[in-house]
Design a protein around this motif. Structure first.
Motif, mmCIF file in Angstrom:
data_model
loop_
_atom_site.group_PDB
_atom_site.id
_atom_site.type_symbol
_atom_site.label_atom_id
_atom_site.label_comp_id
_atom_site.label_asym_id
_atom_site.label_seq_id
_atom_site.Cartn_x
_atom_site.Cartn_y
_atom_site.Cartn_z
ATOM 1 N N GLY A 141 2.645 -97.587 -51.789
ATOM 2 C CA GLY A 141 1.599 -97.849 -50.877
ATOM 3 C C GLY A 141 2.794 -97.628 -49.183
ATOM 4 N N ALA A 142 3.848 -96.923 -49.214
ATOM 5 C CA ALA A 142 4.978 -97.171 -48.700
ATOM 6 C C ALA A 142 5.049 -95.597 -47.847
ATOM 7 N N ALA A 143 5.499 -95.790 -46.363
ATOM 8 C CA ALA A 143 6.169 -94.490 -46.195
ATOM 9 C C ALA A 143 7.720 -94.877 -45.710
ATOM 10 N N PHE A 144 8.751 -94.311 -45.798
ATOM 11 C CA PHE A 144 10.569 -94.924 -45.676
ATOM 12 C C PHE A 144 10.778 -93.322 -44.454
ATOM 13 N N ASP A 145 10.366 -93.706 -43.905
ATOM 14 C CA ASP A 145 10.909 -93.349 -41.921
ATOM 15 C C ASP A 145 10.654 -94.318 -40.734
ATOM 16 N N ILE A 146 11.791 -95.456 -40.737
ATOM 17 C CA ILE A 146 11.766 -96.462 -39.710
ATOM 18 C C ILE A 146 11.928 -96.010 -38.331
ATOM 19 N N LYS A 147 11.831 -94.879 -38.117
ATOM 20 C CA LYS A 147 12.353 -94.171 -36.150
ATOM 21 C C LYS A 147 10.983 -95.112 -35.387
ATOM 22 N N ASP A 188 -3.931 -92.893 -48.878
ATOM 23 C CA ASP A 188 -3.500 -93.936 -48.439
ATOM 24 C C ASP A 188 -2.878 -92.965 -46.945
ATOM 25 N N PHE A 189 -2.990 -93.759 -46.301
ATOM 26 C CA PHE A 189 -2.450 -92.782 -44.804
ATOM 27 C C PHE A 189 -0.929 -93.052 -44.862
ATOM 28 N N CYS A 190 -0.372 -93.565 -46.146
ATOM 29 C CA CYS A 190 1.085 -93.248 -46.751
ATOM 30 C C CYS A 190 1.738 -92.329 -47.711
ATOM 31 N N LYS A 191 0.615 -91.384 -47.825
ATOM 32 C CA LYS A 191 0.475 -90.973 -48.978
ATOM 33 C C LYS A 191 1.914 -89.565 -48.659
ATOM 34 N N ASP A 192 1.351 -88.861 -47.506
ATOM 35 C CA ASP A 192 2.507 -87.974 -47.453
ATOM 36 C C ASP A 192 4.129 -88.230 -46.823
ATOM 37 N N HIS A 215 -8.221 -92.524 -56.286
ATOM 38 C CA HIS A 215 -9.059 -93.708 -55.675
ATOM 39 C C HIS A 215 -8.557 -93.547 -55.359
ATOM 40 N N GLY A 216 -9.011 -95.029 -53.687
ATOM 41 C CA GLY A 216 -7.987 -96.127 -53.211
ATOM 42 C C GLY A 216 -7.398 -96.303 -51.913
ATOM 43 N N THR A 217 -7.052 -97.126 -50.983
ATOM 44 C CA THR A 217 -6.306 -96.786 -49.822
ATOM 45 C C THR A 217 -5.256 -97.858 -49.800
ATOM 46 N N HIS A 218 -4.864 -97.581 -48.391
ATOM 47 C CA HIS A 218 -3.509 -98.728 -48.657
ATOM 48 C C HIS A 218 -3.876 -100.214 -49.005
ATOM 49 N N ASP A 219 -4.575 -100.651 -49.992
ATOM 50 C CA ASP A 219 -4.232 -102.154 -49.671
ATOM 51 C C ASP A 219 -4.257 -102.388 -52.100
ATOM 52 N N TRP A 220 -4.390 -103.392 -51.289
ATOM 53 C CA TRP A 220 -4.152 -104.471 -52.342
ATOM 54 C C TRP A 220 -4.287 -104.238 -53.910
#
Length: 235
Positions: A141-147, A188-192, A215-220
């Motif tokens: 569930g990660a995103a990688f752009d810290i800008k 998951d909003f981090c999918k892209d 299935h599922g979202t950005h969650d535990w």
């Protein structure tokens, strides 16, 4: 499961770092917490319980550490350049202080790293900056752009902590030996961000797995489902 609270003074950070070590023997896997998370987060949200079998069978040792977000990415009172600099000190703490301890304690050449959400960025950024120290990298569930944390500021330090920017130009044979799994979910909003990172790795011919749960979202619950499957690939 055997649990041990540890703390050590970091010369790079100038403060004590706290951690929870789960397991008395096994392969060392550093677990980075989510945004502003503490060392006990993985236990509180039952991520640790999801890999109980590996720990109890003395295959895995989890090293759950504190984040440094409060003085780096989320330190809005600091100049963005200072935020990046502080994250660099945290990176050096892990690379030059924690990992050597684990290499000696566990008698391994390389460690594993994992994390959920911003902890997944931490795991991937650390692994890709230090591929000679990391054999397994699991992001969930990660995103990688810290800008997004830098308010328009961008400098050389930011470049070298922003994997979508530095990875296209990075060269290291260890990348091709690393076990890399990018985990996300359909909603998951981090999918892209995971698709984009996968494309970068594909263009470089770096083997990896992009795991998109239907299935599922950005969650535990999603991350707890992923984690034992990913850990099983170590053995």
């Amino acid at each position: 499961m055997h649990e041990e609270y540890r703390r050590f003074y970091s010369q790079h950070l100038g403060l004590d770092m706290e951690m929870l070590v789960v397991g008395d023997y096994g392969y060392p896997l550093i677990v980075f917490p989510t945004s502003n998370g503490r060392y006990y987060e993985a236990k509180d949200f039952h991520l640790v319980d999801s890999v109980r079998w590996f720990v109890e069978n003395r295959l895995l040792k989890l090293i759950c550490i504190d984040s440094g977000d409060k003085w780096s990415w989320y330190a809005k009172h600091l100049h963005p350049g200072t935020r990046v600099h502080n994250h660099g000190l945290y990176d050096r703490m892990v690379s030059e202080e924690l990992v050597p301890r684990l290499q000696q304690e566990c008698q391994v050449d390389k460690v594993g790293v994992a994390g959920c959400s911003l902890g997944g960025y931490q795991a991937l950024n650390f692994a890709f900056r230090h591929p000679n120290q990391v054999a397994h990298m699991f992001s969930m569930g990660a995103a990688f752009d810290i800008k997004m944390f830098l308010d328009g500021h961008y400098d050389e330090q930011a470049y070298f902590h922003n994997p979508p920017d530095y990875m296209p130009n990075a060269q290291d044979a260890n990348f091709h030996q690393m076990n890399i799994i990018l985990g996300t979910a359909e909603h998951d909003f981090c999918k892209d961000a995971n698709y984009r990172m996968s494309e970068i790795l594909l263009r470089k011919g770096i083997p990896h797995r992009l795991d998109v749960r239907p299935h599922g979202t950005h969650d535990w619950p999603v991350w707890r489902d992923m984690f034992p499957e990913y850990v099983s690939t170590i053995f």
